[in-house]
Write an enzyme that holds these catalytic residues in place. Structure first.
Site, PDB file in Angstrom:
ATOM      1  N   GLU A  31      53.145  24.830  -7.658  1.00  0.00           N
ATOM      2  CA  GLU A  31      52.103  24.316  -8.540  1.00  0.00           C
ATOM      3  C   GLU A  31      50.861  23.951  -7.735  1.00  0.00           C
ATOM      4  OE1 GLU A  31      51.779  20.160  -9.416  1.00  0.00           O
ATOM      5  OE2 GLU A  31      53.961  19.952  -9.238  1.00  0.00           O
ATOM      6  N   LYS A 165      59.895  12.009 -11.960  1.00  0.00           N
ATOM      7  CA  LYS A 165      59.098  10.983 -11.294  1.00  0.00           C
ATOM      8  C   LYS A 165      59.602   9.604 -11.706  1.00  0.00           C
ATOM      9  CE  LYS A 165      54.871  13.721 -10.816  1.00  0.00           C
ATOM     10  NZ  LYS A 165      55.217  14.954 -11.556  1.00  0.00           N
TER      11      LYS A 165
END
Length: 309
Positions: A31, A165
């Site tokens: 990414e 996360k």
């Protein structure tokens, strides 16, 4: 190398990626929001170069994905990578606005969801990232749930990460993944990791302890005609982790700060990461770099295993 597709979408493959595709060599997608939104310059460029080098050392080819002036790039050369690392105002692209950026000739960095879409379009089966998005804390009021989860359910790419996360609601994130039928495999551990920490306090749904076993699992899913992606959670190296109990104190403070300043939507994650960098005196960023490099290594090993007949 720019290749127009049959639907007239122009995709620019770097020379390295184009050659790898022609040879059938293993490729790992990367990414680009971690470059434009996740780390400051020049650390972001150093990290991007390091990750690409690690992938090459494992026998695979890195393909950093981004939209540059409306062109979807699969793989960036050295000059493009450096230019992206200093780009100001790049869009943060997910499923909803990836096509918008291309149509409007904008420059944008791809999130997990957008990178998966582009990787699948390019025939790339493995993608390395830091951590996926998921269900945000307080989502029962805000309805803030990352598009990454639905993308994992629909797009057939293996995503290697260090878990969700830790700023998210990890139990709810795992529940959503289960309900979407996404296999969650933790590499060489029975405990699901929490990004900066090796353990989230939750047992992993599945565990495999070799890249070859992960590749075999994916091949079997394909033989059964099971669509969608696979999430591979790779715990951060022990010497680089910040223990969960300590990290939770910092996260709570950062979330409180975001709420008091009215931070919402796509701005939340970069705000929290910046807050955590300051609260941990830079340790969170050091751990972030270590886990991204660790994920790149495992993703390359999986890609190599998948390429073996």
């Amino acid at each position: 190398m720019t290749n127009p597709s049959s639907s007239s979408l122009t995709i620019d493959y770097s020379d390295e990626v184009a050659t790898a595709k022609q040879r059938g060599a293993p490729i790992v997608a990367l990414e680009s929001t971690i470059i434009t939104h996740g780390m400051p310059y020049p650390g972001n460029l150093d990290m991007a170069r390091s990750v690409e080098t690690i992938i090459r050392e494992q026998g695979a080819v890195p393909a950093t994905i981004a939209v540059i002036h409306g062109v979807l790039h699969i793989g960036l050369d050295g000059a493009e990578l450096e230019a992206l690392s200093t780009t100001q105002g790049a869009m943060k692209l997910s499923r909803a606005d990836l096509a918008f950026a291309i149509a409007e000739r904008r420059t944008g960095a791809t999130t997990v969801a957008a990178t998966m879409i582009a990787a699948a379009r390019a025939g790339i089966r493995v993608f390395a990232t830091g951590g996926i998005g998921g269900v945000h804390r307080g989502a029962e009021q805000s309805f803030d749930i990352s598009a990454d989860l639905d993308e994992l359910a629909r797009t057939g790419v293996i995503v290697v990460c260090a878990g969700a996360k830790a700023i998210l609601d990890i139990p709810k994130t795992l529940e959503v993944l289960e309900s979407r039928g996404v296999p969650v495999v933790t590499y060489d551990s029975e405990n699901f990791p929490a990004f900066w920490s090796r353990e989230s306090g939750l047992k992993s749904p599945l565990m495999l302890n070799s890249p070859a076993a992960i590749a075999s699992f994916q091949r079997t899913r394909e033989l059964l005609g099971i669509e969608g992606g696979m999430l591979v959670a790779n715990p951060v190296p022990e010497e680089s982790e910040i223990p969960r109990e300590e990290m939770e104190i910092y996260i709570t403070r950062a979330i409180d700060n975001a709420a008091s300043e009215g931070i919402t939507g796509k701005a939340v994650t970069p705000y929290l990461l910046d807050n955590l960098f300051r609260l941990t005196d830079g340790r969170s960023l050091e751990t972030n770099i270590a886990l991204v490099e660790n994920n790149a290594r495992l993703a390359a090993e999986i890609a190599v295993a998948l390429a073996m007949k």
